[in-house]
Design a protein around this motif. Structure first.
Motif, short mmCIF file in Angstrom:
data_model
loop_
_atom_site.label_atom_id
_atom_site.label_comp_id
_atom_site.label_asym_id
_atom_site.label_seq_id
_atom_site.Cartn_x
_atom_site.Cartn_y
_atom_site.Cartn_z
N GLU A 189 124.42 65.59 -68.19
CA GLU A 189 123.57 66.60 -68.83
C GLU A 189 123.98 68.00 -68.38
N GLN A 190 124.35 68.15 -67.12
CA GLN A 190 124.82 69.44 -66.63
C GLN A 190 126.08 69.87 -67.38
N GLU A 191 127.00 68.96 -67.61
CA GLU A 191 128.23 69.29 -68.35
C GLU A 191 127.92 69.63 -69.81
N ARG A 192 126.97 68.93 -70.40
CA ARG A 192 126.58 69.26 -71.78
C ARG A 192 125.97 70.66 -71.84
N GLU A 193 125.16 71.01 -70.85
CA GLU A 193 124.56 72.34 -70.81
C GLU A 193 125.63 73.41 -70.64
N VAL A 194 126.57 73.18 -69.75
CA VAL A 194 127.67 74.14 -69.57
C VAL A 194 128.46 74.29 -70.87
N THR A 195 128.65 73.19 -71.58
CA THR A 195 129.35 73.25 -72.87
C THR A 195 128.61 74.17 -73.83
N ARG A 196 127.29 74.04 -73.90
CA ARG A 196 126.50 74.92 -74.77
C ARG A 196 126.64 76.39 -74.34
N GLU A 197 126.66 76.63 -73.03
CA GLU A 197 126.82 78.00 -72.53
C GLU A 197 128.19 78.56 -72.90
N ILE A 198 129.23 77.76 -72.76
CA ILE A 198 130.58 78.21 -73.09
C ILE A 198 130.71 78.45 -74.59
N GLU A 199 130.12 77.58 -75.39
CA GLU A 199 130.13 77.80 -76.85
C GLU A 199 129.45 79.12 -77.20
N THR A 200 128.33 79.41 -76.55
CA THR A 200 127.63 80.67 -76.79
C THR A 200 128.49 81.86 -76.40
N LEU A 201 129.19 81.74 -75.28
CA LEU A 201 130.08 82.82 -74.86
C LEU A 201 131.19 83.05 -75.89
N ALA A 202 131.82 81.98 -76.35
CA ALA A 202 132.90 82.11 -77.33
C ALA A 202 132.38 82.71 -78.63
N LYS A 203 131.23 82.25 -79.07
CA LYS A 203 130.63 82.76 -80.30
C LYS A 203 130.29 84.23 -80.16
N THR A 204 129.72 84.61 -79.03
CA THR A 204 129.34 86.01 -78.80
C THR A 204 130.57 86.91 -78.77
N ALA A 205 131.63 86.47 -78.10
CA ALA A 205 132.86 87.27 -78.06
C ALA A 205 133.37 87.48 -79.49
N ARG A 206 133.36 86.42 -80.28
CA ARG A 206 133.83 86.53 -81.67
C ARG A 206 132.95 87.49 -82.46
N GLU A 207 131.64 87.35 -82.34
CA GLU A 207 130.71 88.22 -83.08
C GLU A 207 130.88 89.69 -82.70
N GLU A 208 131.21 89.95 -81.44
CA GLU A 208 131.38 91.33 -80.98
C GLU A 208 132.79 91.86 -81.22
N GLY A 209 133.65 91.01 -81.77
CA GLY A 209 135.03 91.45 -82.00
C GLY A 209 135.83 91.60 -80.72
N ASP A 210 135.43 90.88 -79.67
CA ASP A 210 136.13 90.92 -78.38
C ASP A 210 137.18 89.81 -78.39
N TYR A 211 138.35 90.14 -78.92
CA TYR A 211 139.40 89.14 -79.09
C TYR A 211 139.95 88.63 -77.76
N LEU A 212 139.99 89.50 -76.76
CA LEU A 212 140.45 89.07 -75.44
C LEU A 212 139.45 88.09 -74.83
N GLY A 213 138.18 88.40 -74.96
CA GLY A 213 137.13 87.51 -74.46
C GLY A 213 137.14 86.18 -75.18
N GLU A 214 137.31 86.23 -76.50
CA GLU A 214 137.35 84.99 -77.28
C GLU A 214 138.53 84.12 -76.84
N GLN A 215 139.68 84.75 -76.65
CA GLN A 215 140.86 84.01 -76.20
C GLN A 215 140.63 83.42 -74.81
N PHE A 216 140.00 84.16 -73.92
CA PHE A 216 139.71 83.69 -72.56
C PHE A 216 138.84 82.44 -72.59
N MET A 217 137.90 82.39 -73.51
CA MET A 217 136.97 81.27 -73.57
C MET A 217 137.60 79.99 -74.12
#
Length: 186
Positions: free
Chosen positions: A101-129
């Protein structure tokens, strides 16, 4: 003519804020895995203990990768206090289910980070994720496998210990594509 550099005021983006939070999440996950490892160690299950001590180091390293990314992008990292971790357990399945469950939660957090970077146009952040997304597929898969093995063992933890000794679940070695961790990986 002298050239002077203007100091640009940096406004923290939502992505950067979430990255700072993820450092806390990774460090908390590391501590939770230490608690799990200690429980297994205290119950004379050395392979399970070793597996989770390694998982704790891996989560610590993930947090330090984010710290390094922040520093590399001139964003001052904030090293946070962590959340309280669970130490009281009664059976092996409970610990592995918690880890999954901890790994599933971290997955959701990482997905949110990747989505947020994309929405903000942060291409470096999106690539990092992207590396973290790939890593989470592996983490969830290995914990799912371990939980299946625990269930199939029907309480014979020596079977689980033998499985870990034989298969090295979650130990694929060093990934040369992994981001650099501040201070180096442990």
């Amino acid at each position: 003519m002298a050239v002077t550099a203007k100091k640009i005021q940096h406004k923290e983006s939502k992505f950067e804020h979430l990255l700072q939070e993820q450092v806390k999440n990774e460090f908390t996950a590391s501590q939770q895995y230490i608690a799990v490892a200690v429980w297994f160690d205290d119950n004379d299950l050395p392979r399970l203990a070793s597996h989770f001590y390694k998982q704790a180091l891996e989560e610590r390293n993930h947090g330090m990768m984010i710290v390094q990314y922040l520093m590399d992008n001139s964003i001052k990292p904030q090293i946070p206090a962590i959340e309280q971790v669970r130490n009281d357990f009664s059976e092996t399945r409970e610990l592995i289910a918690l880890a999954l469950e901890q790994e599933r939660e971290v997955t959701r957090e990482i997905e949110t980070l990747a989505k947020t970077a994309r929405e903000e146009g942060d291409y470096l952040g999106e690539q990092f994720m992207q590396w973290f997304l790939k890593e989470q597929v592996e983490e969830v898969s290995s914990m799912s496998t371990l939980l299946n093995v625990v269930d199939r063992s029907k309480g014979n933890l020596f079977d689980v210990e033998n499985f870990l000794a034989r298969e090295s679940v979650g130990d694929e070695g060093t990934d040369p594509t992994a981001p650099k961790a501040a201070g180096g990986t442990l």
